[in-house]
Enzyme design. Sequence first.
Site, PDB file in Angstrom:
ATOM      1  N   TYR A 128       0.227 -17.329  12.170  1.00  0.00           N
ATOM      2  CA  TYR A 128      -0.101 -16.285  13.234  1.00  0.00           C
ATOM      3  C   TYR A 128      -1.486 -15.945  12.952  1.00  0.00           C
ATOM      4  O   TYR A 128      -1.991 -15.568  11.737  1.00  0.00           O
ATOM      5  CB  TYR A 128       0.869 -14.868  12.829  1.00  0.00           C
ATOM      6  CG  TYR A 128       0.444 -13.850  13.888  1.00  0.00           C
ATOM      7  CD1 TYR A 128       0.541 -13.762  15.255  1.00  0.00           C
ATOM      8  CD2 TYR A 128      -0.374 -12.872  13.136  1.00  0.00           C
ATOM      9  CE1 TYR A 128       0.189 -12.503  15.814  1.00  0.00           C
ATOM     10  CE2 TYR A 128      -0.740 -11.600  13.897  1.00  0.00           C
ATOM     11  CZ  TYR A 128      -0.475 -11.682  15.260  1.00  0.00           C
ATOM     12  OH  TYR A 128      -0.816 -10.742  16.122  1.00  0.00           O
ATOM     13  N   GLY A 156       0.022 -10.533  18.869  1.00  0.00           N
ATOM     14  CA  GLY A 156       0.980  -9.636  19.594  1.00  0.00           C
ATOM     15  C   GLY A 156       2.033 -10.198  20.209  1.00  0.00           C
ATOM     16  O   GLY A 156       2.735 -11.176  19.694  1.00  0.00           O
ATOM     17  N   ARG A 206      -3.937  39.723  -3.368  1.00  0.00           N
ATOM     18  CA  ARG A 206      -2.942  39.508  -4.589  1.00  0.00           C
ATOM     19  C   ARG A 206      -2.327  38.055  -4.737  1.00  0.00           C
ATOM     20  O   ARG A 206      -2.194  37.566  -5.870  1.00  0.00           O
ATOM     21  CB  ARG A 206      -1.785  40.715  -4.568  1.00  0.00           C
ATOM     22  CG  ARG A 206      -0.527  40.598  -5.969  1.00  0.00           C
ATOM     23  CD  ARG A 206       0.167  41.259  -5.694  1.00  0.00           C
ATOM     24  NE  ARG A 206       0.351  42.101  -4.459  1.00  0.00           N
ATOM     25  CZ  ARG A 206       1.700  42.504  -3.794  1.00  0.00           C
ATOM     26  NH1 ARG A 206       2.827  42.157  -4.404  1.00  0.00           N
ATOM     27  NH2 ARG A 206       1.490  43.421  -2.922  1.00  0.00           N
ATOM     28  N   ASN A 241      -8.029  -5.984  11.520  1.00  0.00           N
ATOM     29  CA  ASN A 241      -6.613  -5.494  11.110  1.00  0.00           C
ATOM     30  C   ASN A 241      -6.901  -4.594   9.796  1.00  0.00           C
ATOM     31  O   ASN A 241      -7.324  -4.873   8.771  1.00  0.00           O
ATOM     32  CB  ASN A 241      -5.872  -6.652  10.503  1.00  0.00           C
ATOM     33  CG  ASN A 241      -4.598  -7.043  11.607  1.00  0.00           C
ATOM     34  OD1 ASN A 241      -4.085  -7.974  11.153  1.00  0.00           O
ATOM     35  ND2 ASN A 241      -4.583  -6.375  12.562  1.00  0.00           N
TER      36      ASN A 241
END
Length: 553
Positions: free
Chosen positions: A81, A88, A315, A224
């Site tokens: 890939y 995609g 406080r 990426n």
Amino acid sequence: MDVLEHNEFSNLSEEHITLGKFQSLDPNEYLYLDGNSLTTADLVRLGKGLFKIKLTNHAEEKVNEAREVIETILKENRVIYGVNTGFGKLAQTIIPQDKLLELQENLIRSTCAGVGSPLSVERTRMLLALRINVLAKGYSGISMETVQAMINAFNASCLSWVPEKGTVGASGDLAPLAHLTLGLMGEGRMWSPRSGWGHAKTVLECNGLTPLVLKAKEGLSLINGTQMISSMGAEVVERAVGVARQADVIAALSLEALRGTTKAFHSDVHAVRPHPGQVEVALRLRSLLDSEVFPSQISESHRLCDRVQDAYTLRCIPQVHGVVNDTIAFVKSLLFTELNSATDNPLVFAERGETISGGNFHGEYPAKALDYLAIGVHELASMSERRTERLVNPSLSELPAFLVENGGINSGFMMAHCTAAALVSENKTLCHPSSVDSLSTSAATEDHVSMGGWAARKALRVVEHVEQVLAIELLAACQALEFLRPLKSTTPLEKVHELVRSVVRPWDCDRQMSPDIEAAHMLLREGKVWEVARPYMDQYRERFGLKPHPLDD
């Protein structure tokens, strides 16, 4: 070449073109990147131009080893890939060998779909530096030649035009990183201190550099990752550290001006609820307010009053400011991991000679962290605005209305408080977490996204608003002290008062407030309030054998 080469760049704001903010580099000052040890503080320093970059020898070896795996895959015609497939939804499409370089170039060009104003010089430098650091880990398969070209561009401050909008933080910050890469390829727009803005190829040549020629997988390797989210996140967290510790100093100043009691900060109170941040903030307050180390005439003047306890914004400073400190520490730790993580897909494991597809590019970690940080840091402004209200309201402060003499003809701090209220209200909307949203993209392949880019950008806006609200409180507290003279506060608080008076004179009659607010804001941005107070706080710690807090450095 002029800073603005032609009309194409005439819409740039001063922030994006001012060279005065850019700090010159000492040619002997280098920060070595290894992909494992970059801190948020160092990344911010790189953004400011304080260092050039080199890789460690080990990092170069890791980069070369991973590239050898990619070259072997290409020789063996294996299908991987992003190396020889589409991206995609198109991952099943096999790309022929003679089209592999075109594939990478087309990926960069088509992914350059960002919009909006460009990142500032500092933020673009941070983005480029962080991408180099991640590649230095040696899991991307990029060539050392390409990494060195990126380093050369960084060291020459050749910075691409990177629009700030367009990332959903799914497969990383694709659009911003593509724009970053496009300039390195000699396409689109680029800036350098030598050339100003111009065409990227021209700017590179002006600096003696040649455009980047992508090899197989390198386009994917350059886009990426979560580097847009994380680099902006580094700025957020470092500014948050600065404003949080100065918020404690300003709160102490307000408590003194309002003649509050220090009883709530006794160490025994916090020892029985020992959250680290709470304990630390209480200690900071004790070191600034009336003590045997630093006595206060103001505190002594109301020692016999019948007030038992103060309102919550006085406080409960340790409890509220404390959790902000703990939130910052958590996010800082998470971002350190993210800055030094491999976020490619696929990842290359050289020791096994294989690649594995995964999801390290997903931006959920930094997105969630920055949403959390925005929510936490906002509380500093929420508390600050209420303390400013107490300072300007005579029924609460026993001081002149709106901290000015001749009220009526003078309005004093009336509208400054309104500005603080407006900023706090804006923050309430900005603190809505972006990472709870998700829109499916890439034909339902990227069916869950982080929206981390917006998380980072709005966190920056929240922190800036916090700084401005605290700047207003700082001015109000210093003005309130004028009405308690000739009584003096503690030494550290008087030094803070002197610092403010070095840039803003007392408010004796109405004048423009905005320049005063900006001057006080700059003191906070530059950490001056902390610098002035810290030596005395350290002296107090030494007196009782206490160590500094980790976030103090």
